[in-house]
Motif scaffolding. Structure first.
Motif, PDB file in Angstrom:
ATOM      1  N   HIS A  87      -7.797  51.964  53.198  1.00 39.77           N
ATOM      2  CA  HIS A  87      -6.848  50.999  52.684  1.00 39.77           C
ATOM      3  C   HIS A  87      -5.575  51.043  53.531  1.00 39.77           C
ATOM      4  O   HIS A  87      -5.038  52.110  53.808  1.00 39.77           O
ATOM      5  N   VAL A  88      -5.094  49.891  53.944  1.00 40.47           N
ATOM      6  CA  VAL A  88      -3.891  49.800  54.764  1.00 40.47           C
ATOM      7  C   VAL A  88      -2.843  49.037  53.979  1.00 40.47           C
ATOM      8  O   VAL A  88      -3.107  47.955  53.471  1.00 40.47           O
ATOM      9  N   GLU A  89      -1.652  49.619  53.852  1.00 39.96           N
ATOM     10  CA  GLU A  89      -0.565  48.958  53.153  1.00 39.96           C
ATOM     11  C   GLU A  89       0.277  48.168  54.152  1.00 39.96           C
ATOM     12  O   GLU A  89       0.624  48.674  55.208  1.00 39.96           O
ATOM     13  N   ILE A  90       0.607  46.944  53.779  1.00 43.62           N
ATOM     14  CA  ILE A  90       1.452  46.100  54.619  1.00 43.62           C
ATOM     15  C   ILE A  90       2.884  46.217  54.132  1.00 43.62           C
ATOM     16  O   ILE A  90       3.162  46.080  52.953  1.00 43.62           O
ATOM     17  N   LYS A  91       3.771  46.471  55.064  1.00 44.24           N
ATOM     18  CA  LYS A  91       5.188  46.594  54.741  1.00 44.24           C
ATOM     19  C   LYS A  91       5.784  45.194  54.654  1.00 44.24           C
ATOM     20  O   LYS A  91       5.770  44.444  55.622  1.00 44.24           O
ATOM     21  N   THR A  92       6.285  44.834  53.467  1.00 42.01           N
ATOM     22  CA  THR A  92       6.906  43.530  53.297  1.00 42.01           C
ATOM     23  C   THR A  92       8.431  43.624  53.297  1.00 42.01           C
ATOM     24  O   THR A  92       9.100  42.625  53.545  1.00 42.01           O
ATOM     25  N   ARG A  93       8.954  44.797  53.021  1.00 38.17           N
ATOM     26  CA  ARG A  93      10.394  45.029  53.051  1.00 38.17           C
ATOM     27  C   ARG A  93      10.665  46.280  53.879  1.00 38.17           C
ATOM     28  O   ARG A  93       9.799  47.131  54.030  1.00 38.17           O
ATOM     29  N   VAL A  94      11.877  46.405  54.366  1.00 41.00           N
ATOM     30  CA  VAL A  94      12.219  47.496  55.278  1.00 41.00           C
ATOM     31  C   VAL A  94      12.036  48.856  54.619  1.00 41.00           C
ATOM     32  O   VAL A  94      11.555  49.789  55.243  1.00 41.00           O
ATOM     33  N   TRP A  95      12.377  48.993  53.359  1.00 39.97           N
ATOM     34  CA  TRP A  95      12.347  50.296  52.708  1.00 39.97           C
ATOM     35  C   TRP A  95      10.962  50.667  52.181  1.00 39.97           C
ATOM     36  O   TRP A  95      10.757  51.795  51.771  1.00 39.97           O
ATOM     37  N   GLN A  96      10.017  49.755  52.192  1.00 40.94           N
ATOM     38  CA  GLN A  96       8.691  50.062  51.677  1.00 40.94           C
ATOM     39  C   GLN A  96       7.869  50.837  52.688  1.00 40.94           C
ATOM     40  O   GLN A  96       8.021  50.669  53.892  1.00 40.94           O
ATOM     41  N   ARG A  97       6.984  51.663  52.150  1.00 42.19           N
ATOM     42  CA  ARG A  97       6.070  52.418  52.990  1.00 42.19           C
ATOM     43  C   ARG A  97       4.950  51.485  53.435  1.00 42.19           C
ATOM     44  O   ARG A  97       4.573  50.567  52.737  1.00 42.19           O
ATOM     45  N   GLY A  98       4.425  51.714  54.590  1.00 40.14           N
ATOM     46  CA  GLY A  98       3.309  50.920  55.081  1.00 40.14           C
ATOM     47  C   GLY A  98       3.475  50.601  56.547  1.00 40.14           C
ATOM     48  O   GLY A  98       4.379  51.098  57.222  1.00 40.14           O
ATOM     49  N   GLU A  99       2.578  49.770  57.025  1.00 47.07           N
ATOM     50  CA  GLU A  99       2.606  49.390  58.429  1.00 47.07           C
ATOM     51  C   GLU A  99       3.184  47.994  58.577  1.00 47.07           C
ATOM     52  O   GLU A  99       3.081  47.160  57.676  1.00 47.07           O
ATOM     53  N   ALA A 100       3.771  47.738  59.725  1.00 47.14           N
ATOM     54  CA  ALA A 100       4.295  46.405  60.027  1.00 47.14           C
ATOM     55  C   ALA A 100       3.124  45.427  60.145  1.00 47.14           C
ATOM     56  O   ALA A 100       2.006  45.826  60.491  1.00 47.14           O
ATOM     57  N   PRO A 101       3.353  44.149  59.842  1.00 47.48           N
ATOM     58  CA  PRO A 101       2.249  43.171  59.872  1.00 47.48           C
ATOM     59  C   PRO A 101       1.504  43.114  61.207  1.00 47.48           C
ATOM     60  O   PRO A 101       0.278  42.980  61.215  1.00 47.48           O
TER      61      PRO A 101
END
Length: 140
Positions: A87-101
């Motif tokens: 599972h890959v998380e997409i970062k939608t906001r700067v402070w969220q964990r995840g990868e850039a689109p």
């Protein structure tokens, strides 16, 4: 993006001092650097004693994430956690964990290329004469 929260644990694998900031960031789904900046800012902006006491208390009270995961693996109740989660998380906001689109797009492109290569291998095997011969022997 909604995320199911788990237990609040110290993340000792991403720890700088005790893993409290990394654990809080993991719990809320934030970037670790943001929680560390907030903590250090709190230390220097007048509420330092309170932040220091809270940090030490969290250090003593919260369990380690690696120990809890090791206990779950040994009990066998969570056998599926040993399987690699893709599972890959997409970062939608700067402070969220995840990868850039753009990184997620590259990751998905690589995944689809791997799937396509596996599919080509399967097609090559199914259309081969060896497969047909084995199929006829099995039908006898």
């Amino acid at each position: 993006m909604t995320r199911k929260r788990g237990e609040l644990l110290r993340d000792d694998t991403n720890a700088k001092i005790a893993g409290v900031c990394a654990g809080i960031a993991d719990y809320f789904g934030w970037e670790v650097w943001l929680v560390r900046i907030i903590t250090v800012s709190g230390l220097f902006l007048g509420i330092g004693g309170f932040v220091f006491v809270l940090y030490i208390a969290a250090w003593l009270v919260l369990g380690k994430k690696s120990q809890v995961q090791a206990e779950l693996k040994t009990t066998g109740s969570q056998a599926k956690t040993a399987v690699k989660d893709k599972h890959v998380e997409i970062k939608t906001r700067v402070w969220q964990r995840g990868e850039a689109p753009n990184q997620v797009l590259k990751h998905l492109s690589n995944e689809f290329n791997e799937i396509e290569l596996r599919l080509r291998d399967m097609e090559r095997h199914v259309t081969s004469t060896k497969f047909q011969l084995n199929k006829e022997f099995n039908n006898l």
